[in-house]
Motif scaffolding. Sequence first.
Motif, PDB file in Angstrom:
ATOM      1  N   GLU A 177       0.706  -1.513  -0.070  1.00 57.91           N
ATOM      2  CA  GLU A 177      -0.079  -0.012  -0.070  1.00 57.91           C
ATOM      3  C   GLU A 177       0.831   1.420   0.039  1.00 57.91           C
ATOM      4  O   GLU A 177       0.466   2.465  -0.015  1.00 57.91           O
ATOM      5  CB  GLU A 177      -0.816  -0.151   1.217  1.00 57.91           C
ATOM      6  CG  GLU A 177      -2.146  -1.071   1.153  1.00 57.91           C
ATOM      7  CD  GLU A 177      -2.872  -1.081   2.373  1.00 57.91           C
ATOM      8  OE1 GLU A 177      -2.772  -0.202   3.326  1.00 57.91           O
ATOM      9  OE2 GLU A 177      -3.799  -1.965   2.289  1.00 57.91           O
ATOM     10  N   ARG A 178       2.241   1.139   0.254  1.00 57.85           N
ATOM     11  CA  ARG A 178       2.901   2.259   0.108  1.00 57.85           C
ATOM     12  C   ARG A 178       3.494   2.479  -1.382  1.00 57.85           C
ATOM     13  O   ARG A 178       3.904   3.580  -1.593  1.00 57.85           O
ATOM     14  CB  ARG A 178       4.042   2.043   1.049  1.00 57.85           C
ATOM     15  CG  ARG A 178       3.719   2.129   2.488  1.00 57.85           C
ATOM     16  CD  ARG A 178       4.810   1.930   3.652  1.00 57.85           C
ATOM     17  NE  ARG A 178       6.011   2.704   2.981  1.00 57.85           N
ATOM     18  CZ  ARG A 178       7.040   2.569   3.826  1.00 57.85           C
ATOM     19  NH1 ARG A 178       7.531   1.672   4.966  1.00 57.85           N
ATOM     20  NH2 ARG A 178       8.100   3.507   3.814  1.00 57.85           N
ATOM     21  N   THR A 179       3.989   1.431  -1.950  1.00 59.69           N
ATOM     22  CA  THR A 179       4.576   1.832  -3.210  1.00 59.69           C
ATOM     23  C   THR A 179       3.738   0.655  -4.194  1.00 59.69           C
ATOM     24  O   THR A 179       3.549  -0.501  -3.962  1.00 59.69           O
ATOM     25  CB  THR A 179       6.105   1.476  -3.383  1.00 59.69           C
ATOM     26  OG1 THR A 179       6.472   0.130  -2.946  1.00 59.69           O
ATOM     27  CG2 THR A 179       6.884   2.264  -2.738  1.00 59.69           C
ATOM     28  N   ASP A 180       3.234   1.316  -5.326  1.00 57.53           N
ATOM     29  CA  ASP A 180       2.334   0.536  -6.168  1.00 57.53           C
ATOM     30  C   ASP A 180       2.769  -0.701  -7.018  1.00 57.53           C
ATOM     31  O   ASP A 180       3.715  -0.331  -7.868  1.00 57.53           O
ATOM     32  CB  ASP A 180       1.523   1.523  -7.229  1.00 57.53           C
ATOM     33  CG  ASP A 180       0.433   1.030  -7.814  1.00 57.53           C
ATOM     34  OD1 ASP A 180       0.037  -0.079  -7.953  1.00 57.53           O
ATOM     35  OD2 ASP A 180      -0.319   1.806  -8.612  1.00 57.53           O
ATOM     36  N   PRO A 181       2.619  -1.805  -6.851  1.00 59.81           N
ATOM     37  CA  PRO A 181       3.309  -2.997  -7.662  1.00 59.81           C
ATOM     38  C   PRO A 181       2.804  -2.860  -8.852  1.00 59.81           C
ATOM     39  O   PRO A 181       3.687  -3.140  -9.932  1.00 59.81           O
ATOM     40  CB  PRO A 181       2.777  -4.029  -6.845  1.00 59.81           C
ATOM     41  CG  PRO A 181       1.487  -3.728  -6.077  1.00 59.81           C
ATOM     42  CD  PRO A 181       1.635  -2.198  -5.698  1.00 59.81           C
ATOM     43  N   ASP A 182       1.661  -2.396  -9.412  1.00 60.28           N
ATOM     44  CA  ASP A 182       1.471  -2.159 -10.732  1.00 60.28           C
ATOM     45  C   ASP A 182       2.259  -1.229 -11.557  1.00 60.28           C
ATOM     46  O   ASP A 182       2.697  -1.385 -12.443  1.00 60.28           O
ATOM     47  CB  ASP A 182      -0.112  -1.619 -10.982  1.00 60.28           C
ATOM     48  CG  ASP A 182      -0.473  -1.627 -12.576  1.00 60.28           C
ATOM     49  OD1 ASP A 182      -0.227  -2.718 -13.004  1.00 60.28           O
ATOM     50  OD2 ASP A 182      -0.901  -0.493 -12.777  1.00 60.28           O
TER      51      ASP A 182
END
Length: 264
Positions: A177-182
Amino acid sequence: MREARLGKPLGTAGKEGAREALRWRGGRRGTGREVSGVALLLPGGGPTGVRRPSPVAALAVRPLAVRLAKAGRPEGLTAHVVRYRCHGWNGAAAHPARDAEWALEEVVRRYGDVPVCLVGTGMGARAALHAAGHPAVNSVLAIAPWLPDAHRDSEHPDPVKQLIGRQVLLVHGTNDERTDPDLSYRYAERAKKVNRDICRFEVHSDGHSLHQHRAEVLALATDFMLGSLFARGYARPVKDALAAPPPLGLRMPLAAGFGASLRQ
């Protein structure tokens, strides 16, 4: 502005070896174990901020640095944690990327012509990817990378051509939720078009810190570093991920128990 710093070397032969490593200059070696590869750890940070970083960020990557140093010690590996000048990325200034480039020059000054694996987490992973064009860089490991949305800033997307000729692995928790995996997938997709030696692993149900599957992530990091720096051969899942075309090779699931039966 204050200067960036390298943490004490890890992985040389005991305290005396560490002191000797710090004395090496311009490729001249002392009586300690010769360094044949370096893992350069780049901690996380924030989007903005020019104050000196909290030591917590560097401490957070130290266990990984110790793990890598221990695994690579027989091969002559040493590891350093980079201490940034300031906390934030700060837009076009990209301070952590510039600090990574300084650290690479310092590695060359201390150890000579040795291959380097850049290992970054969060913002540090972005710095590692940016600094990959340095001639000393052999490989890049980007863990839960913080990356911009290339679609929103289509005129200035993060570069990928500097990754040509490097072994690159990205790993990201699907519940981060901190760095977008997408966004890390999209970056890897762009990078794969210019460099086939790129793969990406997904850690299903895990968050930014990857605590739920910490053992597997550490094993993956170690396998990749040893394989890229010392040509020891990758584990089968890493080989398969590098060989597979998108999207499979960029959405490779990190299996539970990965590393349990490996050399680590």
